[in-house]
Design a protein around this motif. Sequence first.
Motif, mmCIF file in Angstrom:
data_model
loop_
_atom_site.group_PDB
_atom_site.id
_atom_site.type_symbol
_atom_site.label_atom_id
_atom_site.label_comp_id
_atom_site.label_asym_id
_atom_site.label_seq_id
_atom_site.Cartn_x
_atom_site.Cartn_y
_atom_site.Cartn_z
ATOM 1 N N SER A 74 0.846 -1.193 0.000
ATOM 2 C CA SER A 74 0.000 0.000 0.000
ATOM 3 C C SER A 74 0.882 1.244 0.000
ATOM 4 O O SER A 74 1.994 1.242 0.539
ATOM 5 N N VAL A 75 0.368 2.292 -0.595
ATOM 6 C CA VAL A 75 1.084 3.561 -0.607
ATOM 7 C C VAL A 75 1.283 4.043 0.825
ATOM 8 O O VAL A 75 2.336 4.586 1.168
ATOM 9 N N GLU A 76 0.307 3.800 1.675
ATOM 10 C CA GLU A 76 0.417 4.220 3.074
ATOM 11 C C GLU A 76 1.587 3.515 3.763
ATOM 12 O O GLU A 76 2.365 4.150 4.483
ATOM 13 N N ASP A 77 1.730 2.211 3.555
ATOM 14 C CA ASP A 77 2.849 1.481 4.158
ATOM 15 C C ASP A 77 4.190 1.983 3.623
ATOM 16 O O ASP A 77 5.156 2.137 4.378
ATOM 17 N N ALA A 78 4.264 2.233 2.332
ATOM 18 C CA ALA A 78 5.498 2.747 1.732
ATOM 19 C C ALA A 78 5.817 4.136 2.283
ATOM 20 O O ALA A 78 6.971 4.433 2.609
ATOM 21 N N ALA A 79 4.793 4.974 2.397
ATOM 22 C CA ALA A 79 4.998 6.321 2.937
ATOM 23 C C ALA A 79 5.478 6.260 4.375
ATOM 24 O O ALA A 79 6.340 7.048 4.785
ATOM 25 N N ASP A 80 4.962 5.331 5.151
ATOM 26 C CA ASP A 80 5.411 5.165 6.541
ATOM 27 C C ASP A 80 6.902 4.826 6.589
ATOM 28 O O ASP A 80 7.641 5.379 7.409
ATOM 29 N N VAL A 103 11.937 -1.964 -10.341
ATOM 30 C CA VAL A 103 10.903 -1.742 -11.352
ATOM 31 C C VAL A 103 10.301 -0.346 -11.264
ATOM 32 O O VAL A 103 9.495 0.038 -12.108
ATOM 33 N N GLY A 104 10.695 0.404 -10.240
ATOM 34 C CA GLY A 104 10.147 1.741 -10.099
ATOM 35 C C GLY A 104 10.766 2.474 -8.927
ATOM 36 O O GLY A 104 11.618 1.950 -8.215
ATOM 37 N N MET A 105 10.306 3.702 -8.753
ATOM 38 C CA MET A 105 10.758 4.536 -7.653
ATOM 39 C C MET A 105 9.543 5.301 -7.133
ATOM 40 O O MET A 105 8.781 5.874 -7.910
ATOM 41 N N LEU A 106 9.349 5.259 -5.831
ATOM 42 C CA LEU A 106 8.296 6.046 -5.203
ATOM 43 C C LEU A 106 8.947 7.290 -4.636
ATOM 44 O O LEU A 106 9.907 7.208 -3.864
ATOM 45 N N VAL A 107 8.444 8.437 -5.025
ATOM 46 C CA VAL A 107 9.000 9.717 -4.605
ATOM 47 C C VAL A 107 8.030 10.348 -3.621
ATOM 48 O O VAL A 107 6.823 10.423 -3.889
ATOM 49 N N LEU A 108 8.561 10.791 -2.485
ATOM 50 C CA LEU A 108 7.724 11.318 -1.421
ATOM 51 C C LEU A 108 6.814 12.445 -1.898
ATOM 52 O O LEU A 108 5.660 12.528 -1.497
ATOM 53 N N SER A 109 7.292 13.263 -2.805
ATOM 54 C CA SER A 109 6.462 14.366 -3.294
ATOM 55 C C SER A 109 5.264 13.882 -4.106
ATOM 56 O O SER A 109 4.309 14.633 -4.303
ATOM 57 N N THR A 142 -2.455 9.408 4.955
ATOM 58 C CA THR A 142 -2.098 9.250 3.561
ATOM 59 C C THR A 142 -3.323 8.845 2.779
ATOM 60 O O THR A 142 -4.015 7.908 3.142
ATOM 61 N N PHE A 143 -3.601 9.565 1.720
ATOM 62 C CA PHE A 143 -4.766 9.349 0.873
ATOM 63 C C PHE A 143 -5.970 9.363 1.734
ATOM 64 O O PHE A 143 -6.987 9.331 1.727
#
Length: 126
Positions: A84-90, A109-115, A125-126
Amino acid sequence: MEVRDIMRTEVETCGPEMTIETVASMMKEFDLGSIPVLGDGELKGMITDRDIVIRGIASHFPMDTPIDLIMASDAPLMGTPIMSVEDAADIMVKNRLRCLPIVEEGRVVGMLVLSDVTVDEDQETF
């Protein structure tokens, strides 16, 4: 929402043998503060602009020094496309990361950017 829904799929990477100068030039060219370091196709770590300045330049390493000598030796933090985006953001907030490499079957396979992660008015989050 899953990380795969908002992660960036075009990811610049470098190898551990690349020099401080080369990686710094990549950061300037692509306007990046950190780059995943791959060895044998797998994530070995992250090199940051701070690593280059503090561990490299301020420690008087020559510009032709391979980045594996200055990058953090800790196991890299990473996420997966299905988390989940929430878990990644945490993970990102707790570890003060601006970018989180996303790995599937051992490959970036990708990069999640905090912004790219939005926060609502109630600080959830969300």
